[in-house]
Design an enzyme around this catalytic site. Sequence first.
Site, PDB file in Angstrom:
ATOM      1  N   GLY A   1       0.823  -1.205   0.000  1.00  6.82           N
ATOM      2  CA  GLY A   1       0.000   0.000   0.000  1.00  6.82           C
ATOM      3  C   GLY A   1       0.853   1.250   0.000  1.00  6.82           C
ATOM      4  O   GLY A   1       1.341   1.695  -1.038  1.00  6.82           O
ATOM      5  N   CYS A   2       1.053   1.800   1.171  1.00  4.42           N
ATOM      6  CA  CYS A   2       1.738   3.089   1.302  1.00  4.42           C
ATOM      7  C   CYS A   2       3.178   3.062   0.813  1.00  4.42           C
ATOM      8  O   CYS A   2       3.644   4.015   0.181  1.00  4.42           O
ATOM      9  CB  CYS A   2       1.685   3.563   2.753  1.00  4.42           C
ATOM     10  SG  CYS A   2      -0.005   3.800   3.347  1.00  4.42           S
ATOM     11  N   VAL A   3       3.908   1.994   1.104  1.00  2.00           N
ATOM     12  CA  VAL A   3       5.317   1.915   0.687  1.00  2.00           C
ATOM     13  C   VAL A   3       5.421   1.902  -0.834  1.00  2.00           C
ATOM     14  O   VAL A   3       6.164   2.684  -1.429  1.00  2.00           O
ATOM     15  CB  VAL A   3       6.007   0.686   1.314  1.00  2.00           C
ATOM     16  CG1 VAL A   3       7.389   0.468   0.725  1.00  2.00           C
ATOM     17  CG2 VAL A   3       6.082   0.839   2.830  1.00  2.00           C
TER      18      VAL A   3
ATOM     19  N   SER B   1       4.235   5.218  -2.432  1.00  4.00           N
ATOM     20  CA  SER B   1       5.214   6.290  -2.222  1.00  4.00           C
ATOM     21  C   SER B   1       6.458   6.090  -3.078  1.00  4.00           C
ATOM     22  O   SER B   1       7.018   7.057  -3.607  1.00  4.00           O
ATOM     23  CB  SER B   1       5.589   6.387  -0.741  1.00  4.00           C
ATOM     24  OG  SER B   1       4.455   6.761   0.022  1.00  4.00           O
TER      25      SER B   1
END
Length: 183
Positions: free
Chosen positions: A117-119, A122
């Site tokens: 998700g976030c990793v 980003s």
Amino acid sequence: MRAYFEPGADLYVGSRDCLLAAARVLAAARTAGVPVIHTRVSHSRDGIDGGLFYRKAPPLRHLNGPLGEVMPEVTPAANEIVIVKQYASAFFGTTLASTLTALRVDTLVITGVSTSGCVRASAVDAVQHGFVPIVVRQAVGDRSPAPHAASLYDIQAKYGEVWEEHAVLERLSAPAAEGPRTP
């Protein structure tokens, strides 16, 4: 955030290993004097600022309460920037790119959860903004091994670098005389 490390929470990753690795990388970055930027998720009470992402991922509703607390191992220092985001990417809808540019940063060392998700989001946005994303393999985690492994594979294949923790720690501890700390 506590939501990833609290047994029984919807986002629980099942281990604190990635948190402890992230804490070691954070300590090394602080010692090296490189800029440290944290992110956290926060939504309005009704979640309207999270749009479809908020509606699609019900566990996000818990992040404005105790499960949204930062883990003590990686608590931001008083002089460190904290970017508040509503979506997976630390770049989307935030000042991160302009802050990094103002700091003359060209390479990011990324730790955190979740890998898929976030990793990953980003890292993809980092390369699209002209930064080199380095994801620290041991300092990222996910709820399931399959999306974790697939995301690391994708990041290495297309978007950035996946480094072992020991290599990141060595690079951060290298004397400044050895030149820039970029891959």
